[in-house]
Write a protein that holds these residues in place. Structure first.
Motif, PDB file in Angstrom:
ATOM      1  N   VAL A   1       0.994  -1.140   0.152  1.00 33.22           N
ATOM      2  CA  VAL A   1       0.131  -0.125   0.004  1.00 33.22           C
ATOM      3  C   VAL A   1       0.975   1.133   0.076  1.00 33.22           C
ATOM      4  O   VAL A   1       1.660   1.429   1.052  1.00 33.22           O
ATOM      5  CB  VAL A   1      -0.947   0.058   1.247  1.00 33.22           C
ATOM      6  CG1 VAL A   1      -1.880   1.343   1.312  1.00 33.22           C
ATOM      7  CG2 VAL A   1      -1.727  -1.082   1.285  1.00 33.22           C
ATOM      8  N   GLY A   2       0.887   1.910  -0.966  1.00 33.77           N
ATOM      9  CA  GLY A   2       1.735   2.924  -1.393  1.00 33.77           C
ATOM     10  C   GLY A   2       3.080   2.849  -2.000  1.00 33.77           C
ATOM     11  O   GLY A   2       4.064   2.201  -1.585  1.00 33.77           O
ATOM     12  N   ALA A   3       3.037   2.832  -3.570  1.00 32.91           N
ATOM     13  CA  ALA A   3       4.043   2.354  -4.336  1.00 32.91           C
ATOM     14  C   ALA A   3       5.059   3.319  -4.670  1.00 32.91           C
ATOM     15  O   ALA A   3       5.394   3.766  -5.864  1.00 32.91           O
ATOM     16  CB  ALA A   3       3.179   1.965  -5.618  1.00 32.91           C
TER      17      ALA A   3
ATOM     18  N   VAL B   1       0.463  -7.875  -4.955  1.00 36.18           N
ATOM     19  CA  VAL B   1      -0.662  -7.110  -5.004  1.00 36.18           C
ATOM     20  C   VAL B   1      -0.514  -5.817  -4.724  1.00 36.18           C
ATOM     21  O   VAL B   1       0.318  -5.323  -3.538  1.00 36.18           O
ATOM     22  CB  VAL B   1      -1.757  -7.678  -4.268  1.00 36.18           C
ATOM     23  CG1 VAL B   1      -2.407  -8.957  -4.831  1.00 36.18           C
ATOM     24  CG2 VAL B   1      -1.610  -8.037  -2.753  1.00 36.18           C
ATOM     25  N   VAL B   2      -0.881  -4.556  -5.181  1.00 37.79           N
ATOM     26  CA  VAL B   2      -0.426  -3.228  -4.823  1.00 37.79           C
ATOM     27  C   VAL B   2      -1.786  -2.368  -4.994  1.00 37.79           C
ATOM     28  O   VAL B   2      -2.509  -2.452  -6.087  1.00 37.79           O
ATOM     29  CB  VAL B   2       0.762  -2.857  -5.700  1.00 37.79           C
ATOM     30  CG1 VAL B   2       0.236  -2.792  -7.132  1.00 37.79           C
ATOM     31  CG2 VAL B   2       1.275  -1.302  -5.245  1.00 37.79           C
TER      32      VAL B   2
ATOM     33  N   ARG C   1       0.925   4.920 -11.000  1.00 40.78           N
ATOM     34  CA  ARG C   1       2.119   4.896 -10.227  1.00 40.78           C
ATOM     35  C   ARG C   1       1.709   2.971  -9.721  1.00 40.78           C
ATOM     36  O   ARG C   1       2.745   2.521  -9.909  1.00 40.78           O
ATOM     37  CB  ARG C   1       2.223   5.603  -8.940  1.00 40.78           C
ATOM     38  CG  ARG C   1       3.388   5.229  -8.392  1.00 40.78           C
ATOM     39  CD  ARG C   1       4.227   6.508  -7.395  1.00 40.78           C
ATOM     40  NE  ARG C   1       3.353   6.694  -6.116  1.00 40.78           N
ATOM     41  CZ  ARG C   1       3.884   7.179  -5.043  1.00 40.78           C
ATOM     42  NH1 ARG C   1       5.082   7.631  -5.207  1.00 40.78           N
ATOM     43  NH2 ARG C   1       3.099   7.418  -4.028  1.00 40.78           N
ATOM     44  N   ALA C   2       0.732   3.134  -9.185  1.00 40.64           N
ATOM     45  CA  ALA C   2       0.369   1.653  -8.720  1.00 40.64           C
ATOM     46  C   ALA C   2       0.343   0.913  -9.995  1.00 40.64           C
ATOM     47  O   ALA C   2       1.181  -0.334  -9.958  1.00 40.64           O
ATOM     48  CB  ALA C   2      -1.048   1.521  -8.283  1.00 40.64           C
ATOM     49  N   ALA C   3      -0.022   1.035 -11.319  1.00 45.64           N
ATOM     50  CA  ALA C   3       0.125   0.110 -12.255  1.00 45.64           C
ATOM     51  C   ALA C   3       1.713  -0.020 -12.735  1.00 45.64           C
ATOM     52  O   ALA C   3       1.912  -1.218 -13.168  1.00 45.64           O
ATOM     53  CB  ALA C   3      -0.594   0.569 -13.495  1.00 45.64           C
TER      54      ALA C   3
ATOM     55  N   ARG D   1       6.360  -3.640 -12.996  1.00 38.97           N
ATOM     56  CA  ARG D   1       7.863  -3.702 -12.583  1.00 38.97           C
ATOM     57  C   ARG D   1       8.086  -5.114 -11.908  1.00 38.97           C
ATOM     58  O   ARG D   1       9.210  -5.726 -12.115  1.00 38.97           O
ATOM     59  CB  ARG D   1       8.505  -2.599 -11.872  1.00 38.97           C
ATOM     60  CG  ARG D   1       8.868  -1.590 -12.560  1.00 38.97           C
ATOM     61  CD  ARG D   1       9.663  -0.501 -11.818  1.00 38.97           C
ATOM     62  NE  ARG D   1       9.242  -0.169 -10.450  1.00 38.97           N
ATOM     63  CZ  ARG D   1       8.648   0.874 -10.256  1.00 38.97           C
ATOM     64  NH1 ARG D   1       7.797   1.546 -11.474  1.00 38.97           N
ATOM     65  NH2 ARG D   1       7.917   1.066  -9.108  1.00 38.97           N
ATOM     66  N   HIS D   2       7.112  -5.382 -11.030  1.00 45.12           N
ATOM     67  CA  HIS D   2       7.124  -6.719 -10.434  1.00 45.12           C
ATOM     68  C   HIS D   2       6.262  -7.811 -10.574  1.00 45.12           C
ATOM     69  O   HIS D   2       6.288  -8.702  -9.738  1.00 45.12           O
ATOM     70  CB  HIS D   2       6.908  -6.176  -8.731  1.00 45.12           C
ATOM     71  CG  HIS D   2       8.233  -5.449  -8.404  1.00 45.12           C
ATOM     72  ND1 HIS D   2       9.440  -5.707  -8.174  1.00 45.12           N
ATOM     73  CD2 HIS D   2       7.980  -3.882  -8.149  1.00 45.12           C
ATOM     74  CE1 HIS D   2       9.948  -4.772  -7.515  1.00 45.12           C
ATOM     75  NE2 HIS D   2       9.087  -3.507  -7.567  1.00 45.12           N
TER      76      HIS D   2
END
Length: 313
Positions: free
Chosen positions: A130-132, A153-154, A161-163, A168-169
């Motif tokens: 939570v908070g990318a 999961v993010v 920014r979340a996407a 990336r991961h």
């Protein structure tokens, strides 16, 4: 002559596994330092705060750090500043290091260490973020070193920014912090929130949460009922009351079951069983800046990285 180390210099010489080892050693030794580090913070007549961490000292290291940060939540990056690495023999300014990079690495990797130590060793579920931001980036990288790569999961209030973080991961984006907690075994929060994002009802028995957001007055990510029902570990009890998770929730120092240093030294237990809820909620300590700055300085010297300047010229 002073060695200037930029973000690219630091990323070229630092390695997550070695940084985690340096931080682990620091947690085991820091309480023996004869000088207590301080965090100094003030509001500004601008949309941000000024913070200084002084001095970063560790037994056996003949140097110390002074860190000065500007923290502007609406900026990218939100944290900018410099770390001064001084000789302990004569005060010589050995190096100037990019604070944003060192802070993200030491905060995220120390959080990964705390998460690994306190979470169920058998936990093999997803990592939830939570908070990318930069600190979450390093937490995920550190956990990959300590526990191997796993599903991610993010959630972030900035969907783009979340996407990007998820891409990336190899993870996926969800719509809220409770949705992250519902899908993950390990939950990492690193936000600017001033209201609780997660409470006791959101966290299952056996689950672990690491909260990095409550590092100055008014910031809060976790509700008091979750903290009181969990085995709660901080990095410094006094700071956790004054500027961290305890003060934000209206709790006193006795609400913390241990510091991470006490757990790593075997003085206090960590997780007590597979059904325990555990929370690690650090504020961040000056010696952590020294641990990584000293490592980076030595490696940069050997590798010929950085630029030398004479500030007295």
């Amino acid at each position: 002559m002073t060695l200037v180390l930029t973000r690219s210099d630091l990323e070229a010489v630092l390695d997550p596994a070695d940084c985690i080892a340096a931080l682990r050693e620091g947690f085991c030794r820091a309480d023996a330092a004869p000088v207590t580090g301080q965090r100094v913070r003030t509001d500004l007549p601008f949309p941000g705060t000024a913070t200084a961490l002084i001095p970063g000292v560790l037994p056996g290291v003949e140097a110390y750090t002074v860190k000065v940060n500007a923290k502007f939540p609406g900026a990218r990056p939100a944290l900018r500043g410099v770390i001064c690495l001084h000789s302990g023999r004569d005060g010589e300014l050995l190096a100037l290091l990019d604070s944003a990079t060192v802070t993200a690495w030491r905060t995220g990797l120390a959080a990964a260490l705390g998460t690994h130590v306190l979470a169920d060793p058998a936990e093999d579920g997803a990592v939830g973020v939570v908070g990318a931001g930069a600190q979450a980036e390093m937490m995920v990288r550190g956990l990959a070193v300590l526990r191997g790569r796993r599903e991610l999961v993010v959630h972030d209030t900035d969907g783009d920014r979340a996407a990007a973080f998820a891409a990336r991961h190899g993870g996926r984006v969800v719509d809220s912090a409770p949705q992250v907690a519902a899908r993950a075994g390990l939950v990492l929060t690193a936000t600017w929130s001033r209201v609780p994002l997660l409470g006791l009802a959101d966290i299952r028995p056996g689950q672990h949460v690491t909260s990095l957001g409550a590092d100055e007055p008014g910031k809060r990510e976790l509700a008091a009922d979750l903290l009181e029902a969990s085995l709660l570990v901080v990095d410094d009890r006094e700071l956790a009351v004054r500027t961290g998770v305890l003060g934000a929730a209206g709790l006193d120092a006795g609400a913390a079951d241990a510091t991470l240093g006490e757990v790593l030294r075997g003085e206090r237990p960590g997780r007590t069983g597979p059904e325990a809820r555990t929370v690690y909620a650090p504020v961040g300590l000056p010696w952590q800046d020294l641990a990584l700055a000293w490592l980076a300085y030595g490696r940069a010297e050997r590798a010929g990285r950085g630029r030398r300047i004479d500030l007295l010229a």
